[in-house]
Design an enzyme around this catalytic site. Structure first.
Site, PDB file in Angstrom:
ATOM      1  N   HIS A  77       0.839  -1.198   0.000  1.00 31.43           N
ATOM      2  CA  HIS A  77       0.000   0.000   0.000  1.00 31.43           C
ATOM      3  C   HIS A  77       0.868   1.239   0.000  1.00 31.43           C
ATOM      4  O   HIS A  77       1.963   1.250   0.588  1.00 31.43           O
ATOM      5  CB  HIS A  77      -0.928   0.002   1.226  1.00 31.43           C
ATOM      6  CG  HIS A  77      -2.039   0.995   1.134  1.00 31.43           C
ATOM      7  ND1 HIS A  77      -1.878   2.312   1.515  1.00 31.43           N
ATOM      8  CD2 HIS A  77      -3.314   0.877   0.683  1.00 31.43           C
ATOM      9  CE1 HIS A  77      -3.022   2.957   1.309  1.00 31.43           C
ATOM     10  NE2 HIS A  77      -3.899   2.123   0.813  1.00 31.43           N
TER      11      HIS A  77
ATOM     12  N   ASP B 134      -7.858  -4.318  -0.803  1.00 34.82           N
ATOM     13  CA  ASP B 134      -8.352  -4.576  -2.153  1.00 34.82           C
ATOM     14  C   ASP B 134      -8.299  -6.058  -2.505  1.00 34.82           C
ATOM     15  O   ASP B 134      -9.145  -6.560  -3.245  1.00 34.82           O
ATOM     16  CB  ASP B 134      -7.535  -3.785  -3.183  1.00 34.82           C
ATOM     17  CG  ASP B 134      -7.677  -2.288  -2.998  1.00 34.82           C
ATOM     18  OD1 ASP B 134      -8.825  -1.829  -2.911  1.00 34.82           O
ATOM     19  OD2 ASP B 134      -6.662  -1.587  -2.938  1.00 34.82           O
TER      20      ASP B 134
END
Length: 430
Positions: free
Chosen positions: A307, A365
């Site tokens: 991330h 995600d």
């Protein structure tokens, strides 16, 4: 304001005293507002990776420690004890509601879910294979032509009505986009259902027979929406703030945020996860694709790992991972080849030294795409679902910015690298 200052000295000996500003938690920031006036220079920060663009009281992230808080409440506590509509109230108002306040807020959201019938007919202008995000962005942008009573951004009551309408109507808009794409009739919202059950009914219900809502599916959606509700000054939120800084009507600002979210590097990442899993195809190919991901000269990337902000772990992924396994077990899909592939890839990433060293852990995600697929939501709708959850964050930041005293239009500067001054030449002399 902090009592610290930083001194920046130019090559010609001139210097500027730049005051530091301290937040409640997190690193200080340096106020560079007078830098150009004092030294005639701009700062340069592509992607704004080290720039604080505003003051905000809404969300705090510590990427090194894996911390995410809404209005001071750790997201882990909200995920365990709260529900999405209550989190919406918290983000909009800054405090958790009393029982009466929550009842009034919930009732307002329920009674704003219907769309004007003329607005529904807009969908007939879209081709059946139009991307749902294109439809949702277009319809949200058109809402300012229908709801004139809530576009005075200086009126706190108008801002409240607008906030409730966006949160309430976006699921109806999204469901209509999905129904249009598959040629089924629109299903109207029901005031007797909770927020997420209503979404499932509008998505999967048909007029010919009653739709049985799976409570675990509704629970999973609610959790996903909580985890996606806000994430500080991300790309789409910053887009909403920038668009709204011109005093544009609020619906157009949210439409701008939806368009920014559509990008595969932002809200489209969970869609990219499923496409990656389908490309890998089989568990026996995992080793080959992991090797490709490690190869700097290979364009293949493992989507859903690591991330931009979180350098240790994504706290949202830790929460949603358990729900992911719960949903798969509940729906009897733990033996699905795609999900077996995903779960094995997850284990490889959690144990492989390369992934551990580079902090390439599964992020939110990775799991959200798997859950949406398990619930029967098509890949093209993944980013739309993200938008439903994130809308409250957009609205909260919009309202915070509009309420600021001395608000100014956003106007970044640049490092110009084009041609120096040159004279126009007639076409026959070029």
């Amino acid at each position: 304001m902090s009592d610290k200052t930083y001194t920046l000295t130019a090559p010609d000996g001139r210097s500027a005293e730049l005051p530091a500003m301290s937040g409640t938690v997190g690193p200080d920031v340096v106020n560079i507002g007078s830098l150009y006036k004092q030294l005639g220079i701009f700062t340069y920060d592509p992607g704004f990776v080290s720039t604080g663009s505003c003051e905000s009281e809404i969300t705090f992230i510590d990427g090194n420690e894996g911390v995410l808080m809404y209005r001071g409440y750790p997201v882990e506590q909200l995920a365990e004890h709260s529900h999405f509509v209550e989190v919406c109230y918290l983000l909009l108002n800054g405090v958790l509601p009393t029982a009466d306040e929550l009842d009034q807020f919930t009732d307002s959201i329920r009674r704003h879910t219907m769309l004007n019938e003329s607005l529904l007919r807009f969908y007939n202008g879209f081709h059946h294979d139009a991307h749902p995000m294109a439809m949702v962005s277009g319809v949200v942008g058109s809402m300012s032509a229908f709801y004139h009573d809530s576009t005075d951004i200086t009126n706190p009551k108008h801002r409240e009505i607008f906030a409730h309408r966006i949160i309430a109507k976006l699921p109806t808009i999204a469901a209509a986009a999905y129904k249009h794409s598959i040629g089924q009739p629109f299903i109207y919202p029901r005031n007797d259902l909770d927020y997420c059950s209503n979404i499932l009914n509008m998505f999967f219900g048909v007029p010919a027979e009653p739709y049985q809502i799976d409570p675990i599916a509704a629970e999973a959606l609610d959790l996903l929406f909580i985890l996606h509700a806000d994430h500080e000054q991300n790309c789409s939120t910053s887009t909403v703030r920038m668009a709204a800084s011109s005093s544009a009507n609020p619906y157009s600002a949210i439409a701008a945020g939806i368009s920014a979210l559509w990008g595969p590097a932002h809200g489209g990442a969970n869609e990219a996860v499923l496409e990656m899993l389908e490309e890998i195809g089989d568990r026996k190919n995992i080793e080959k694709y992991v090797a490709k991901a490690k190869d700097k000269n290979d364009p293949f990337r493992l989507m859903g790992f690591g991330h931009r902000v979180y350098k240790n772990f994504d706290p949202r992924a830790t929460i949603i991972r358990e729900m992911c396994h719960k949903v798969l077990k509940n729906l009897g899909q733990t033996d699905s080849p795609l999900f077996e592939l995903a779960l094995e890839l997850e284990q490889v990433a959690l144990k492989d030294e390369y992934f551990i060293e580079k902090n390439l852990y599964p992020n939110v995600d990775f799991y959200s795409g798997i859950i949406y697929r398990a619930l029967g939501i098509p890949t093209s709708m993944f980013t739309v679902m993200f938008a439903i959850g994130r809308a409250v964050g957009w609205v909260a930041h919009w309202d915070e910015m509009i309420s600021e005293p001395g608000r100014r239009i956003s106007r970044p500067r640049q490092l110009y690298t084009g041609s120096d001054k040159r004279d126009y030449a007639p076409i026959e002399k070029r």
